[in-house]
Design an enzyme around this catalytic site. Sequence first.
Site, PDB file in Angstrom:
ATOM      1  N   TYR A  72     -21.197  -7.606  -5.504  1.00  0.00           N
ATOM      2  CA  TYR A  72     -20.159  -6.382  -5.998  1.00  0.00           C
ATOM      3  C   TYR A  72     -18.902  -6.891  -5.843  1.00  0.00           C
ATOM      4  O   TYR A  72     -18.842  -7.639  -4.957  1.00  0.00           O
ATOM      5  CB  TYR A  72     -20.213  -5.048  -4.311  1.00  0.00           C
ATOM      6  CG  TYR A  72     -20.273  -5.447  -3.968  1.00  0.00           C
ATOM      7  CD1 TYR A  72     -18.646  -5.418  -3.114  1.00  0.00           C
ATOM      8  CD2 TYR A  72     -20.944  -6.334  -2.584  1.00  0.00           C
ATOM      9  CE1 TYR A  72     -18.110  -5.057  -1.572  1.00  0.00           C
ATOM     10  CE2 TYR A  72     -20.809  -5.919  -1.111  1.00  0.00           C
ATOM     11  CZ  TYR A  72     -19.375  -5.498  -1.089  1.00  0.00           C
ATOM     12  OH  TYR A  72     -18.903  -6.018   0.111  1.00  0.00           O
ATOM     13  N   CYS A  73     -17.830  -6.118  -6.501  1.00  0.00           N
ATOM     14  CA  CYS A  73     -16.505  -6.828  -5.995  1.00  0.00           C
ATOM     15  C   CYS A  73     -15.535  -5.343  -5.728  1.00  0.00           C
ATOM     16  O   CYS A  73     -16.256  -3.867  -6.102  1.00  0.00           O
ATOM     17  CB  CYS A  73     -16.012  -7.228  -7.403  1.00  0.00           C
ATOM     18  SG  CYS A  73     -15.640  -6.420  -9.316  1.00  0.00           S
ATOM     19  N   TRP A  74     -14.431  -5.269  -6.641  1.00  0.00           N
ATOM     20  CA  TRP A  74     -13.701  -4.062  -6.064  1.00  0.00           C
ATOM     21  C   TRP A  74     -14.334  -2.548  -6.382  1.00  0.00           C
ATOM     22  O   TRP A  74     -14.913  -1.835  -5.825  1.00  0.00           O
ATOM     23  CB  TRP A  74     -12.192  -3.812  -6.156  1.00  0.00           C
ATOM     24  CG  TRP A  74     -11.365  -3.271  -6.553  1.00  0.00           C
ATOM     25  CD1 TRP A  74     -10.775  -2.565  -7.264  1.00  0.00           C
ATOM     26  CD2 TRP A  74     -11.395  -1.777  -5.095  1.00  0.00           C
ATOM     27  NE1 TRP A  74     -10.428  -1.186  -7.261  1.00  0.00           N
ATOM     28  CE2 TRP A  74     -10.862  -0.838  -5.495  1.00  0.00           C
ATOM     29  CE3 TRP A  74     -12.202  -1.412  -3.813  1.00  0.00           C
ATOM     30  CZ2 TRP A  74     -10.301   0.118  -4.905  1.00  0.00           C
ATOM     31  CZ3 TRP A  74     -12.840  -0.677  -3.196  1.00  0.00           C
ATOM     32  CH2 TRP A  74     -11.103   0.469  -3.740  1.00  0.00           C
TER      33      TRP A  74
ATOM     34  N   TYR B  25     -17.554  -1.824  -5.037  1.00  0.00           N
ATOM     35  CA  TYR B  25     -17.668  -1.186  -3.222  1.00  0.00           C
ATOM     36  C   TYR B  25     -16.323  -0.018  -3.493  1.00  0.00           C
ATOM     37  O   TYR B  25     -16.845   0.454  -2.849  1.00  0.00           O
ATOM     38  CB  TYR B  25     -16.202  -2.392  -2.833  1.00  0.00           C
ATOM     39  CG  TYR B  25     -15.856  -2.076  -1.449  1.00  0.00           C
ATOM     40  CD1 TYR B  25     -16.663  -2.050  -0.302  1.00  0.00           C
ATOM     41  CD2 TYR B  25     -14.620  -0.991  -1.380  1.00  0.00           C
ATOM     42  CE1 TYR B  25     -16.205  -1.114   1.403  1.00  0.00           C
ATOM     43  CE2 TYR B  25     -14.371  -1.056   0.661  1.00  0.00           C
ATOM     44  CZ  TYR B  25     -15.139  -0.797   1.362  1.00  0.00           C
ATOM     45  OH  TYR B  25     -14.714  -0.242   2.610  1.00  0.00           O
TER      46      TYR B  25
END
Length: 346
Positions: free
Chosen positions: A94-96, A123
């Site tokens: 995952y990232c932002w 996230y």
Amino acid sequence: MKEEILELDEFLTLRKKIPLLDARSEGEFLQSHIPGAINVPILNDAERQSVGTIYKQEGSDNAVLKGFELVGPRFHSIIKKALELFPDKKILVYCWRGGMRSEIMSWLLSLSGFKVYRLKGGYKAYRTKTFVTVRQNHKYLVLGGKTGVGKTRLLKRLREREEHIIDLEGLANHKGSSFGGIGMESQPSVEQFENLIAEELFQIPSEDIIWIENESRRIGKVILPKELYDTLSNAPMIEIERSKDQRIELIIDEYGALPKEELLSAVNRLRKKLGGLNTSQCIQAIENNQPTIWITLLLYYYDKAYEFDLEKNHTSQRIRFDMSTSLLETEIDQLLEFKTNFQWKI
């Protein structure tokens, strides 16, 4: 190998058996993250700032080009690190927002033979869920009582009896007083603290009763969400009572062997509230290895603060339990009997 994009609930279920990679920068990860994740940044803090500036000034195409320019030379090291960390070649990413950074990480690891599951919404989707979860109403039974009555000890024993508990001090890495950070690890951010509380609540059916300790809204540097604090303030509270001698003995067990320098610093932080004479007497007693004396002096202040906070903030039903003469297992039996017979207001 093609990636799979997952909704949050499925993603969180899979993390029980597949490791979790956070592709955001080290600063973002330090601020807050999905518990259990390992940070392998696509862009570090400075690079992320540079790409963000280009995005604002020149648009997305140039920002994407700059991102690849920065990360391209590190593809080899990222793959090597991923192989060391995740030798089974299965990974949740995952990232932002579930966008460019996790896409690049997924593409890169997929080319290297990894099976990649990427979180839709990133996230941000997780944080939205945890934010809502900690602010929902639950059935809490609050353990209260003055400093030294052993509330945390009771909570731990309740957990051993397979009761649902939330140990706020444990999650906060702080025991909630001027002395509360001594010997503890560094505290999480406020956001990460909420994430940790939500993780506990994820495991508890919404209709079940949860045991929790009475706390001030601030625990060290972290702060309880107002909605949760208000819920706890209005929840039924079992107020544990013990003799002062018992309380002093329990506090000595917990704090008596801590480093003198840190105890002295904690006392000095309370100087204005304790007054000059009491502070001097506490310092002398600590230096002379007389824990009964300095703890007795401090309890005078903490007991007054407890009563003030209770009268001001805890508006719910208070049930007093005198545990001055009982054994720990008997105390737990009393608490469980109370829980069984308590009539919840609907």
